[in-house]
Design a protein around this motif. Structure first.
Motif, short mmCIF file in Angstrom:
data_model
loop_
_atom_site.label_atom_id
_atom_site.label_comp_id
_atom_site.label_asym_id
_atom_site.label_seq_id
_atom_site.Cartn_x
_atom_site.Cartn_y
_atom_site.Cartn_z
N GLU A 55 33.71 82.03 -0.22
CA GLU A 55 32.28 81.91 0.06
C GLU A 55 31.47 81.81 -1.22
O GLU A 55 31.88 82.28 -2.28
CB GLU A 55 31.80 83.14 0.85
CG GLU A 55 32.38 83.22 2.23
CD GLU A 55 31.81 84.38 3.03
OE1 GLU A 55 32.11 84.42 4.23
OE2 GLU A 55 31.08 85.22 2.48
N VAL A 58 25.18 82.45 -1.46
CA VAL A 58 24.19 82.25 -0.40
C VAL A 58 24.75 82.64 0.97
O VAL A 58 24.06 83.28 1.77
CB VAL A 58 23.69 80.79 -0.40
CG1 VAL A 58 22.78 80.50 0.78
CG2 VAL A 58 22.99 80.47 -1.70
N GLU A 59 26.01 82.31 1.23
CA GLU A 59 26.60 82.61 2.53
C GLU A 59 26.73 84.12 2.75
O GLU A 59 26.31 84.65 3.79
CB GLU A 59 27.98 81.95 2.65
CG GLU A 59 27.93 80.44 2.65
CD GLU A 59 29.29 79.79 2.46
OE1 GLU A 59 29.45 78.66 2.94
OE2 GLU A 59 30.18 80.40 1.84
N THR A 60 27.30 84.80 1.77
CA THR A 60 27.50 86.25 1.90
C THR A 60 26.16 86.97 1.92
O THR A 60 25.95 87.88 2.73
CB THR A 60 28.37 86.78 0.75
OG1 THR A 60 29.59 86.04 0.71
CG2 THR A 60 28.68 88.25 0.92
N ALA A 61 25.25 86.58 1.05
CA ALA A 61 23.94 87.22 0.97
C ALA A 61 23.18 87.07 2.28
O ALA A 61 22.54 88.02 2.76
CB ALA A 61 23.13 86.65 -0.19
N SER A 62 23.28 85.89 2.89
CA SER A 62 22.59 85.65 4.15
C SER A 62 23.09 86.58 5.24
O SER A 62 22.30 87.18 5.98
CB SER A 62 22.78 84.19 4.56
OG SER A 62 22.21 83.96 5.82
N ARG A 63 24.40 86.73 5.36
CA ARG A 63 24.96 87.64 6.37
C ARG A 63 24.62 89.09 6.08
O ARG A 63 24.45 89.89 6.99
CB ARG A 63 26.48 87.46 6.46
CG ARG A 63 26.89 86.31 7.35
CD ARG A 63 28.34 86.39 7.81
NE ARG A 63 29.27 86.90 6.82
CZ ARG A 63 29.73 86.20 5.78
NH1 ARG A 63 29.35 84.95 5.60
NH2 ARG A 63 30.59 86.72 4.94
N GLY A 65 21.90 90.11 4.60
CA GLY A 65 20.45 90.35 4.67
C GLY A 65 19.84 90.68 3.32
O GLY A 65 18.83 91.37 3.23
N SER A 67 18.97 88.92 -0.77
CA SER A 67 18.78 87.63 -1.44
C SER A 67 20.02 87.29 -2.27
O SER A 67 20.72 88.20 -2.74
CB SER A 67 17.54 87.67 -2.34
OG SER A 67 17.79 88.46 -3.48
N PRO A 68 20.29 86.00 -2.47
CA PRO A 68 21.42 85.63 -3.33
C PRO A 68 21.26 86.19 -4.75
O PRO A 68 22.25 86.57 -5.38
CB PRO A 68 21.37 84.09 -3.34
CG PRO A 68 20.62 83.73 -2.11
CD PRO A 68 19.66 84.84 -1.86
#
Length: 130
Positions: A55, A58-63, A65, A67-68
């Motif tokens: 990953e 951005v992907e992990t940060a989005s899940r 909650g 920020s990247p």
């Protein structure tokens, strides 16, 4: 009656054999390996887990909650994240807090005994603690 006090001897002049064990001279900090800080070990572990999943931030940060940028700072050991933030990122990486803590503790246990944290942040923390 007044007691006669023994004159104080500077630590440098006292033979190491006569010093209490907790006051004996220690090897210079530069000669010892540096023990990583918890936040550094946490960041390395989070990055390793994220990359193992293939990953991007951005992907992990989005899940999670977050920020990247914040996740990046956690991974680089710049942030001292709250337990809630650590739990959110651990959940996003499908690991429990227990497993994450065990992985970090295992990393820290691999550091030789007697290693001390280094750097201006640690020295300032030690000074504040005193």
């Amino acid at each position: 009656m007044a007691e006669t006090a023994r004159p104080l001897t500077p630590a440098d002049d006292m033979p190491a054999d006569d010093m209490p064990a907790d006051e004996a001279p220690r090897e210079p900090a530069a000669a010892r390996p540096n023990e990583p800080l918890w936040r550094d070990a946490l960041g390395q572990c989070l990055r390793r887990l994220r990359l193992e999943r293939g990953e991007i931030l951005v992907e992990t940060a989005s899940r999670a909650g977050v920020s990247p940028q914040y996740l990046s700072e956690m991974e680089r050991g710049v942030k001292e994240p709250s337990s809630e933030m650590i739990a959110a990122v651990a959940g996003a990486l499908d690991v429990t807090l227990g497993d994450l803590t065990l992985a970090i503790a295992t990393t820290l246990l691999a550091v030789p005994a007697g290693a001390a944290p280094a750097g201006p942040t640690c020295r300032a923390a030690f000074a504040l603690a005193a």
